[in-house]
Design a protein around this motif. Structure first.
Motif, mmCIF file in Angstrom:
data_model
loop_
_atom_site.group_PDB
_atom_site.id
_atom_site.type_symbol
_atom_site.label_atom_id
_atom_site.label_comp_id
_atom_site.label_asym_id
_atom_site.label_seq_id
_atom_site.Cartn_x
_atom_site.Cartn_y
_atom_site.Cartn_z
ATOM 1 N N GLU A 43 0.823 -1.210 0.000
ATOM 2 C CA GLU A 43 0.000 0.000 0.000
ATOM 3 C C GLU A 43 0.863 1.269 0.000
ATOM 4 O O GLU A 43 0.380 2.370 0.265
ATOM 5 C CB GLU A 43 -1.023 -0.054 1.150
ATOM 6 C CG GLU A 43 -2.291 -0.810 0.719
ATOM 7 C CD GLU A 43 -3.001 -1.607 1.811
ATOM 8 O OE1 GLU A 43 -2.660 -1.451 2.975
ATOM 9 O OE2 GLU A 43 -3.909 -2.397 1.476
ATOM 10 N N HIS A 50 -2.936 3.270 8.803
ATOM 11 C CA HIS A 50 -3.961 2.416 8.188
ATOM 12 C C HIS A 50 -4.166 1.167 9.038
ATOM 13 O O HIS A 50 -3.206 0.487 9.387
ATOM 14 C CB HIS A 50 -3.518 2.019 6.772
ATOM 15 C CG HIS A 50 -4.337 0.911 6.167
ATOM 16 N ND1 HIS A 50 -5.707 0.909 6.178
ATOM 17 C CD2 HIS A 50 -3.964 -0.236 5.532
ATOM 18 C CE1 HIS A 50 -6.148 -0.190 5.577
ATOM 19 N NE2 HIS A 50 -5.108 -0.912 5.185
ATOM 20 N N HIS A 69 -7.164 -2.238 10.033
ATOM 21 C CA HIS A 69 -8.327 -3.017 9.596
ATOM 22 C C HIS A 69 -9.316 -3.106 10.767
ATOM 23 O O HIS A 69 -9.789 -4.182 11.119
ATOM 24 C CB HIS A 69 -7.895 -4.419 9.156
ATOM 25 C CG HIS A 69 -6.930 -4.417 8.011
ATOM 26 N ND1 HIS A 69 -6.066 -5.447 7.739
ATOM 27 C CD2 HIS A 69 -6.696 -3.489 7.048
ATOM 28 C CE1 HIS A 69 -5.343 -5.155 6.669
ATOM 29 N NE2 HIS A 69 -5.705 -3.975 6.232
ATOM 30 N N HIS A 87 -12.618 -3.466 3.924
ATOM 31 C CA HIS A 87 -11.165 -3.609 4.040
ATOM 32 C C HIS A 87 -10.617 -2.934 5.291
ATOM 33 O O HIS A 87 -10.065 -3.603 6.154
ATOM 34 C CB HIS A 87 -10.529 -3.056 2.748
ATOM 35 C CG HIS A 87 -9.028 -2.982 2.779
ATOM 36 N ND1 HIS A 87 -8.265 -2.880 1.646
ATOM 37 C CD2 HIS A 87 -8.139 -2.976 3.798
ATOM 38 C CE1 HIS A 87 -6.979 -2.830 1.959
ATOM 39 N NE2 HIS A 87 -6.883 -2.880 3.271
HETATM 40 ZN ZN ZN Z 1 -5.082 -2.933 4.388
#
Ligand code: ZN
Length: 662
Positions: free
Chosen positions: A117, A131, A133, A194
């Motif tokens: 990413e 980031h 989840h 996601h």
């Molecule tokens: Zn991810």
């Protein structure tokens, strides 16, 4: 969810963006409902001076293989920011090409491979990007009308991005969505099905925005009474229902045969796991897909649900998996093994499987969080995960396939399960640790409670147990089965070196104690473990006897007789169990002084008795060498492995050579 930011802790990294990045990444990593085992990623943008004195913008991004909970500065890969932002403009790129280009743009060739990413982090115009989840956010989005619910939670505070495959396609999608966008209007971004991003120009604001945004999702679940919808019931294992352990060992055997190598199978019979497994519609809701797509690597798209009959068997699961593969496969992908990675067992709980104890533990954590999220989503109106074609895309992603191909050989006892008695110190401890270093999951029993402390690494379980107490021994063996799923290697080692007493003065207590521990307890252990070994892989029993068997000593009547009986017991076991492929071998150690039985005082007294120094006494054998616990453990490992694959009933000394035995 509370912010864990601590001014004092953070001040140690003040002025150093990378160190602050490490600090808040670890704060995120400490919260398993945000990230699990390698999930999520973080970055920081900085400027550095090259060798030639030029200034250069860099993105430090989490490297693949690192976990946010334990990440260090070395876990971040420095990548030229300009290369990444230009890559986002390319109309097309395979993920393999993307990873190669990212690696080529690193300013430190020794750094780990940047997260997939990285491009997405690069195009977000803030210094810090986080980031995760987060369970709560993904659970809300995994419902009918999930997108509207997310918008209801966040209003205009976050960007909402429909699901696309992680990697280049996702970066490209966000790049297109954000053309001409005023990023400063947003605090974060939700990727449906996601996870969630937050950002800020300092470490604290980016981290605390993540906490605030996730808290809003948690509050939403709470307001709609979803938060408390997680069911808890007592597992049947707590009622002492017989038969769970043998059935678990059978499931582990069948799954391992499908995988082509032994696996670890960990039972979670907590009230929460049993509550989830007992939901009336569990076979439907558990089979709708994972919480977030990258879990599919650990759990496969669906679990095996034991509901009786063919539909609940490992074999039927494999047939279903093969059909799923056939529905989506392209000619260039090869099928992965069709063994289940988790099992829903109504009345009992859930089982997580993996090639090693670590893998099984990771799957178990994912399963726990998935069960919770499924129940939240059900309370909101229904659990709806991604369609299976999207899951297949991730499970058979070219980058995952490349990782599998690149994986090196595994340790010799990977996936094997061992039980060692007398494991708190000396030979037993050395054996448990060595088997574990070579890949086995090991349960160690000892009457000394220190065993729970010394065997604490992943794949090691220490249980306090008096092996002469049949009830306690049975309970310990069953606990070991529930933790790891079966038995392949049993090292019957517990023993006592009885006080020296000549026959005419031998006390009943001494005699009884030696016979009970050095002989009878081993017979009880064999009785308990044989049914499990029959379901094991290259199953083997290794019995620790003594040089005293072939060469008894005066004053050692109680000890020598019990050890001779133990040797005879093992020989009979070798005869009886050969037809089941269970090997039974015996080792005869002598003069192993680094054990609990030998203190410096005892050693000095003995050496003096023979007119020797301690060192001479220790090396009083043909080879003139000192025999250590490690030497004996190495022989046990050899006996458990391929070198002894065709040997049973053997008695092997480990004593430096004795003229009385040779
Ligand atoms: Zn991810």
């Amino acid at each position: 969810m509370k912010s864990l930011w601590n001014d004092k802790e953070a001040s140690r990294s003040e002025g150093d963006p990378l160190r602050l990045r490490v600090y808040t990444s670890r704060l995120l990593g400490q919260e398993p409902s945000l990230v699990l085992h390698g999930g999520g990623n973080t970055s920081v943008k900085t400027t550095a001076t090259t060798l030639f004195g030029d200034r250069e913008d860099l993105l430090y991004i989490k490297g693949s293989g690192w976990d946010l909970a334990t990440i260090e500065e070395a876990g971040f890969a420095p990548v030229q920011l300009q290369v990444l932002t230009r890559m986002a403009e390319l109309p097309r790129l395979t993920d393999t090409e993307m990873v190669r280009a990212q690696r080529a743009a690193m300013t430190d060739p020794g750094a780990p491979t940047p997260s997939v990413e990285a491009i997405l982090h690069a195009i977000i115009p803030f210094t810090f990007v986080d980031h995760t989840h987060a369970d709560a956010v993904v659970a809300i989005s995994n419902t009918p009308g999930g997108e509207e619910r997310i918008r209801e939670v966040y209003q205009d505070r976050v960007l909402v991005v429909p699901y696309v495959m992680p990697g280049f396609i996702l970066a490209r999608k966000v790049f297109e969505l954000s053309r001409g966008l005023d990023w400063s209007r947003y605090e974060g971004m939700v990727l449906l099905h996601h996870g969630i991003f937050s950002w800020g120009n300092d470490a604290r604001s980016s981290y605390e925005r993540m906490i605030q945004l996730v808290t809003m999702a948690e509050d939403y679940l709470q307001k709609r009474k979803a938060w408390t919808a997680v069911r808890r019931v007592t597992s049947s294992t707590a009622h002492g229902v017989n038969g769970v352990e043998p059935q678990l060992a059978r499931l582990r055997r069948e799954a391992s045969l499908l995988r082509g190598a032994p696996m670890i199978a960990t039972l979670d019979d907590s009230a929460e796991a049993a509550g989830f497994a007992g939901l009336p519609d569990v076979s439907s809701i558990a089979s709708r897909g994972p919480l977030t797509p990258d879990h599919v690597i650990r759990t496969k798209p669906t679990p095996l649900v034991l509901i009786g009959g063919r539909s609940g068997s490992v074999e039927a699961f494999a047939a279903g998996y093969r059909e799923y593969f056939a529905r989506h496969a392209t000619p260039e992908v090869k099928p992965l093994d069709p063994a289940p990675r988790w099992i829903v067992w109504p009345g009992v709980g859930t089982v997580a499987l993996g090639p090693s104890a670590k893998d099984a533990a990771i799957a178990a954590d994912i399963v726990r969080h998935t069960g919770r999220a499924i129940q939240w989503a059900e309370a909101l109106g229904g659990w709806r995960a991604l369609p299976e074609e999207n899951l297949f895309e991730v499970e058979y992603w070219e980058l995952e396939q490349a990782k599998l191909k690149a994986a090196g050989s595994s340790p010799p006892f990977q996936g094997k399960i061992a039980l060692v008695t007398g494991a708190a110190s000396g030979i037993g401890l050395a054996t448990a640790e060595m088997l574990n270093r070579q890949g086995a999951a090991v349960t160690g029993l000892d009457i000394n409670p220190a065993v729970t402390r010394v065997l604490q690494k992943p794949g090691l379980l220490g249980l306090t147990c008096d092996v002469t107490d049949g009830g306690a021994l049975k309970e310990a063996v069953e606990t070991a089965i529930r933790r790891f799923g079966g038995l392949d290697i049993v090292v019957s080692n517990a023993g006592i070196f009885s006080p020296s007493e000549r026959l005419e003065e031998l006390s009943d207590a001494n005699w009884e104690q030696s016979l009970t521990l050095n002989l009878t307890s081993h017979r009880m252990l064999l009785e308990l473990v044989i049914p499990y070994l029959r379901l094991g892989f290259d199953p083997t029993i290794i019995v620790n006897a003594s040089k005293n068997v072939p060469a008894p000593g005066p004053g050692a009547g109680a000890y020598s007789v019990a050890k001779a009986g133990l040797t005879q017991l093992a020989r009979v076991a070798a005869l009886e169990l050969a037809k089941d492929g269970i090997r039974v071998n015996i080792l005869h150690p002598h003069a192993v002084f680094d054990t609990a039985a030998w203190t410096q005082e005892v050693l000095e007294a003995r050496a003096k008795n023979y007119g020797m120094t301690v060192d001479q006494y220790k090396r009083n054998n043909l080879l003139g060498v000192e025999v250590t616990s490690q030497d004996v453990a190495a022989l046990v490992c050899a006996m458990a492995g391929p070198a002894f694959a065709k040997t049973t009933g053997a008695q092997v000394p480990v004593d430096g050579g004795s003229d009385r035995v040779i």
